[in-house]
Design a protein around this motif. Structure first.
Motif, mmCIF file in Angstrom:
data_model
loop_
_atom_site.group_PDB
_atom_site.id
_atom_site.type_symbol
_atom_site.label_atom_id
_atom_site.label_comp_id
_atom_site.label_asym_id
_atom_site.label_seq_id
_atom_site.Cartn_x
_atom_site.Cartn_y
_atom_site.Cartn_z
ATOM 1 N N ALA A 11 0.692 -1.167 0.093
ATOM 2 C CA ALA A 11 -0.159 0.194 0.018
ATOM 3 C C ALA A 11 0.891 1.460 0.090
ATOM 4 C CB ALA A 11 -0.902 0.172 1.134
ATOM 5 N N SER A 12 0.126 2.407 -0.494
ATOM 6 C CA SER A 12 1.241 3.585 -0.600
ATOM 7 C C SER A 12 0.013 4.703 -0.458
ATOM 8 C CB SER A 12 2.011 3.775 -1.700
ATOM 9 O OG SER A 12 1.234 3.890 -2.831
ATOM 10 N N VAL A 13 0.684 5.846 -0.055
ATOM 11 C CA VAL A 13 -0.105 7.051 0.060
ATOM 12 C C VAL A 13 0.477 8.212 -0.527
ATOM 13 C CG1 VAL A 13 0.393 7.722 2.356
ATOM 14 C CG2 VAL A 13 -1.710 8.767 1.333
ATOM 15 N N LYS A 14 -0.177 9.064 -1.529
ATOM 16 C CA LYS A 14 0.423 10.110 -2.175
ATOM 17 C C LYS A 14 -0.023 11.470 -1.763
ATOM 18 C CE LYS A 14 2.045 7.869 -6.646
ATOM 19 N NZ LYS A 14 1.768 8.031 -8.020
ATOM 20 N N ASP A 22 4.347 4.234 2.847
ATOM 21 C CA ASP A 22 3.969 3.035 2.128
ATOM 22 C C ASP A 22 4.454 1.801 3.120
ATOM 23 O OD1 ASP A 22 6.784 2.778 1.935
ATOM 24 O OD2 ASP A 22 7.051 2.755 -0.171
ATOM 25 N N CYS A 23 3.745 0.663 2.451
ATOM 26 C CA CYS A 23 4.055 -0.406 3.388
ATOM 27 C C CYS A 23 4.331 -1.743 2.326
ATOM 28 C CB CYS A 23 3.488 -0.762 4.790
ATOM 29 S SG CYS A 23 1.616 -1.355 4.281
ATOM 30 N N LEU A 74 0.616 0.936 7.188
ATOM 31 C CA LEU A 74 0.488 2.341 6.883
ATOM 32 C C LEU A 74 -0.596 2.820 7.246
ATOM 33 C CD1 LEU A 74 1.189 4.702 4.785
ATOM 34 C CD2 LEU A 74 0.099 3.418 3.030
ATOM 35 N N VAL A 75 -0.515 3.816 8.092
ATOM 36 C CA VAL A 75 -1.667 4.455 8.910
ATOM 37 C C VAL A 75 -2.229 5.923 8.287
ATOM 38 C CG1 VAL A 75 -2.343 5.159 11.235
ATOM 39 C CG2 VAL A 75 -0.831 3.261 11.006
ATOM 40 N N VAL A 76 -3.460 5.930 7.887
ATOM 41 C CA VAL A 76 -3.955 7.073 7.202
ATOM 42 C C VAL A 76 -5.148 7.450 7.890
ATOM 43 C CG1 VAL A 76 -4.907 7.788 4.923
ATOM 44 C CG2 VAL A 76 -3.241 6.152 4.942
ATOM 45 N N SER A 77 -5.218 8.855 8.160
ATOM 46 C CA SER A 77 -6.338 9.400 8.786
ATOM 47 C C SER A 77 -7.584 9.589 7.834
ATOM 48 C CB SER A 77 -5.929 10.809 9.357
ATOM 49 O OG SER A 77 -5.735 11.844 8.191
ATOM 50 N N GLN A 78 -8.554 9.242 8.376
ATOM 51 C CA GLN A 78 -9.851 9.342 7.571
ATOM 52 C C GLN A 78 -11.095 9.656 8.695
ATOM 53 O OE1 GLN A 78 -10.446 5.887 4.884
ATOM 54 N NE2 GLN A 78 -12.284 6.775 4.188
ATOM 55 N N PHE A 79 -11.381 10.753 8.684
ATOM 56 C CA PHE A 79 -12.599 11.244 9.411
ATOM 57 C C PHE A 79 -13.921 10.843 8.940
ATOM 58 C CE2 PHE A 79 -12.725 14.774 6.271
ATOM 59 C CZ PHE A 79 -14.350 14.954 6.366
ATOM 60 N N THR A 80 -13.964 10.407 7.771
ATOM 61 C CA THR A 80 -15.285 9.914 7.042
ATOM 62 C C THR A 80 -15.703 8.616 7.675
ATOM 63 O OG1 THR A 80 -14.180 8.969 5.359
ATOM 64 C CG2 THR A 80 -14.778 11.332 4.781
ATOM 65 N N VAL A 119 5.800 1.487 11.188
ATOM 66 C CA VAL A 119 4.629 2.246 10.683
ATOM 67 C C VAL A 119 5.221 3.435 10.065
ATOM 68 C CG1 VAL A 119 2.875 3.711 11.820
ATOM 69 C CG2 VAL A 119 3.388 1.816 12.932
ATOM 70 N N GLN A 120 4.345 3.614 8.612
ATOM 71 C CA GLN A 120 4.402 4.961 7.999
ATOM 72 C C GLN A 120 2.990 5.581 7.965
ATOM 73 O OE1 GLN A 120 6.801 5.033 4.411
ATOM 74 N NE2 GLN A 120 8.219 3.665 5.179
ATOM 75 N N THR A 121 3.026 6.940 7.666
ATOM 76 C CA THR A 121 1.809 7.545 7.668
ATOM 77 C C THR A 121 1.231 8.289 6.489
ATOM 78 O OG1 THR A 121 2.906 9.615 8.909
ATOM 79 C CG2 THR A 121 1.922 7.609 10.152
ATOM 80 N N GLY A 122 0.057 8.427 6.532
ATOM 81 C CA GLY A 122 -0.512 9.747 5.587
ATOM 82 C C GLY A 122 -0.005 11.048 6.271
ATOM 83 N N GLU A 123 -0.683 12.127 5.504
ATOM 84 C CA GLU A 123 -0.643 13.350 6.045
ATOM 85 C C GLU A 123 -2.072 13.959 6.793
ATOM 86 O OE1 GLU A 123 0.091 17.912 4.574
ATOM 87 O OE2 GLU A 123 1.364 16.255 3.728
ATOM 88 N N PHE A 124 -2.301 14.099 8.010
ATOM 89 C CA PHE A 124 -3.617 14.314 8.456
ATOM 90 C C PHE A 124 -4.127 15.617 7.789
ATOM 91 C CE2 PHE A 124 -6.419 16.434 11.389
ATOM 92 C CZ PHE A 124 -7.020 15.544 11.933
ATOM 93 N N GLY A 125 -5.271 15.555 7.345
ATOM 94 C CA GLY A 125 -6.039 16.572 6.828
ATOM 95 C C GLY A 125 -5.681 16.804 5.490
#
Length: 147
Positions: A11-14, A22-23, A74-80, A119-125
């Motif tokens: 997985a990855s986040v851009k 990514d992970c 890979l940890v991604v914030s998702q308020f939805t 752990v890798q992350t996305g960017e909050f907001g």
């Protein structure tokens, strides 16, 4: 807190076209802090996630954790994930306010890393683009009310 967990091969986040996290084999974790959540709940959820046995053993049973497979997250914030869909337009008033949400997201990722999971992350907001190869597929919803 709520998480939506997907067992992935990768997985990855851009953000703005650049990969920021990514992970490889492991978990893609979408995280939402809810109104009233605390760091204690973030820690409880991170601990549970690190021990969650959703990877297949040699017999094909979901019996292994992230630690057992030397996996990463890979940890991604998702308020939805807090969406109230009672009507036709989702409402998000059950989500924590942005300042609290960010603090709890950061706490969760820190607690997960403290268990020994890379752990890798996305960017909050941020407006993020997430790519993944779901393994199984295996997708699990966990709420601290149920953990």
């Amino acid at each position: 807190m709520r998480v939506l967990v997907q067992r992935v091969l990768e997985a990855s986040v851009k953000v703005d076209g650049e990969v920021i996290g990514d992970c490889a084999r492991g978990l893609l974790v979408f995280v939402c802090a809810m109104r009233g959540d605390t760091e204690a709940e973030a820690q409880k959820l991170a601990t549970k996630l690190s021990k969650l046995r959703i990877f297949q053993d040699d017999a094909g049973k979901m019996n292994l954790s992230l630690h057992d497979i030397n996996g990463s997250a890979l940890v991604v914030s998702q308020f939805t994930l807090a969406a109230n869909t009672k009507g036709n337009r989702p409402g998000f008033s059950n989500a924590a306010d942005p300042q609290t949400g960010k603090a709890l997201y950061n706490a969760f990722t820190g607690f997960l890393a403290d268990t020994g999971v890379p752990v890798q992350t996305g960017e909050f907001g941020a407006d993020m683009k997430v790519s993944l190869i779901n393994d199984g597929p295996v997708t699990i919803w966990i709420d601290t009310d149920d953990a």
